[in-house]
Design a protein around this motif. Structure first.
Motif, PDB file in Angstrom:
ATOM      1  N   SER A 253       0.796  -1.345  -0.203  1.00 25.52           N
ATOM      2  CA  SER A 253      -0.134  -0.289  -0.311  1.00 25.52           C
ATOM      3  C   SER A 253       1.111   0.912  -0.053  1.00 25.52           C
ATOM      4  O   SER A 253       0.350   2.175  -0.530  1.00 25.52           O
ATOM      5  N   SER A 282      -3.025  -6.510  -5.745  1.00 22.81           N
ATOM      6  CA  SER A 282      -3.953  -5.798  -4.829  1.00 22.81           C
ATOM      7  C   SER A 282      -4.988  -6.494  -4.843  1.00 22.81           C
ATOM      8  O   SER A 282      -5.596  -6.443  -5.552  1.00 22.81           O
ATOM      9  N   HIS A 287      -7.952  -0.892  -7.288  1.00 26.60           N
ATOM     10  CA  HIS A 287      -6.043  -0.662  -8.303  1.00 26.60           C
ATOM     11  C   HIS A 287      -6.312  -1.198  -9.365  1.00 26.60           C
ATOM     12  O   HIS A 287      -5.591  -1.224 -10.056  1.00 26.60           O
TER      13      HIS A 287
END
Length: 412
Positions: A253, A282, A287
């Protein structure tokens, strides 16, 4: 930075010879420096005949330096410093700037010891009033001293790495390394807190902090350099922070958040393919969608049109996206490109050229072309007709996938 001196010796271009601002040779540009020199030289006062003489001499020095006419500059400089002894205080303030230009010239030509002496002279110049601009200049001079000390530290560090800890010379070299790092830190730390683009100084400082295990300090420096709004936008700041976090095995992240900003600044940067991979892995659907956008963004740029990795990623990801029932994602990306990508990437000319130069690249592009434009696309049809013993099976699979997943008359 083992080739530090070679980097500083970079070839002189015609543009460098006529540039009216100062180029450091280390990735920094100081357009304010020339203006500042003129400001402190004039000081807002009416010039007298004597002052006009020193002003002319100063201009000759600057012109000779910028044109790299060193012998001539040295002669002017000698006369200038002699004249300064009897000149007014405003003229005297320009001396450190000239010394800095002199030192930058020496750095450009790998004359490191001479540059160090010249920087020391500039640092200790005491004439003139103290101003904020003058403080920045002194900090800059000290930081360049720090950069030279970093070069020495880097050499000593390499020496240390070749010694056994039981070697009698180890402790002496280790102490030498520590001393140089301390001097470098003192000279660089003040400058990099000021708004500006200080790439070589920041990299050197962070390398030393990491070497001594101060990871928190290194991260703080890099974070401030990248995110402080007082600093100008600088892609390298985000690259340095990303590479540091990657070395520290930071969570995905955090890596994504750093590269997301770099993507907004330089969408064609080579790290964007790494960014796509992080996004693809992810667990967040947003994403995954951004991962598709990033690939299309990379291939919008002419310098990336032959990047086979980008085309492989796009071919595979477009198919995966369509198989995952996200037709709308692909349509959104294609909507703004359908009027120019066909001629930019998928013309008959490019089909012939790509097949001749790189058959693997041509196949990946053909697959993308078929998915986006359908089986009637001239690029796709040309590649489909080519006879290639090794790629024959791949071309047949590509044909079946295009028939099934193309966004032209989709069956999803």
């Amino acid at each position: 930075m083992s080739d530090f001196s070679e980097e500083l010796k970079g070839p002189v271009t015609d543009d460098e010879q006529v540039e009216t601002s100062v180029l450091s040779g280390a990735g920094m540009h100081f357009p304010w420096l020339q203006t500042y020199i003129e400001t402190v030289a004039i000081g807002g006062k009416r010039k007298k005949d004597f002052a006009q003489t020193t002003s002319a001499c100063l201009s000759f020095i600057q012109e000779a330096l910028l044109k790299h006419q060193w012998q001539q500059a040295a002669e002017y400089m000698h006369s200038y410093f002699q004249t300064l002894e009897d000149s007014d205080s405003y003229k005297r303030q320009a001396a450190p700037e000239i010394s800095l230009q002199h030192a930058l010239y020496l750095l450009h030509h790998g004359m490191l010891e001479d540059a160090k002496r010249k920087l020391s002279e500039a640092e200790t110049w005491r004439h003139g009033e103290k101003t904020s601009s003058r403080e920045i200049l002194i900090n800059l001079i000290q930081a360049y001293k720090g950069l030279l000390q970093y070069y020495t530290w880097s050499k000593k560090k390499r020496e240390l790495s070749k010694l056994d800890k039981d070697d009698y010379a180890y402790s002496a070299v280790a102490q030498d390394v520590f001393n140089h790092s301390w001097k470098t830190s003192v000279n660089i730390s003040a400058l990099i807190k000021m708004p500006g683009v200080w790439d070589p100084f920041v990299k050197s400082y962070v390398e030393m902090l990491e070497f001594y295990g101060d990871r928190d300090g290194a991260q703080e420096v890099l974070t401030n350099y990248a995110y402080d709004e007082k600093f100008p936008s600088n892609p390298n700041a985000h690259i340095y922070l990303y590479n540091f976090l990657k070395r520290q095995k930071a969570p995905r992240s955090k890596l994504i958040s750093v590269l997301k900003i770099l993507y907004q600044i330089v969408p064609s940067h080579k790290l964007m393919l790494e960014f796509h991979t992080l996004l693809r892995k992810s667990e967040k659907e947003e994403h995954h969608k951004l991962g598709l956008e990033v690939l299309f963004g990379v291939l919008d740029f002419a310098g990336c049109t032959k990047n086979i990795t980008a085309w492989k990623y796009l071919a595979k990801y477009v198919k995966k996206t369509l198989m995952g029932n996200h037709l709308v994602w692909v349509q959104e990306e294609w909507k703004s490109r359908k009027n120019w990508w066909p001629s930019f990437h998928f013309s008959y000319f490019w089909a012939k050229s790509d097949w001749k130069e790189d058959t693997a690249l041509a196949c990946e592009k053909a697959f993308v072309a078929g998915l986006l434009l359908g089986k009637g696309c001239r690029y796709f049809r040309y590649i489909l007709k080519q006879d290639h013993q090794i790629l024959g099976k791949k071309i047949k699979r590509m044909k079946r996938s295009v028939k099934k997943y193309s966004i032209v008359n989709p069956r999803l």
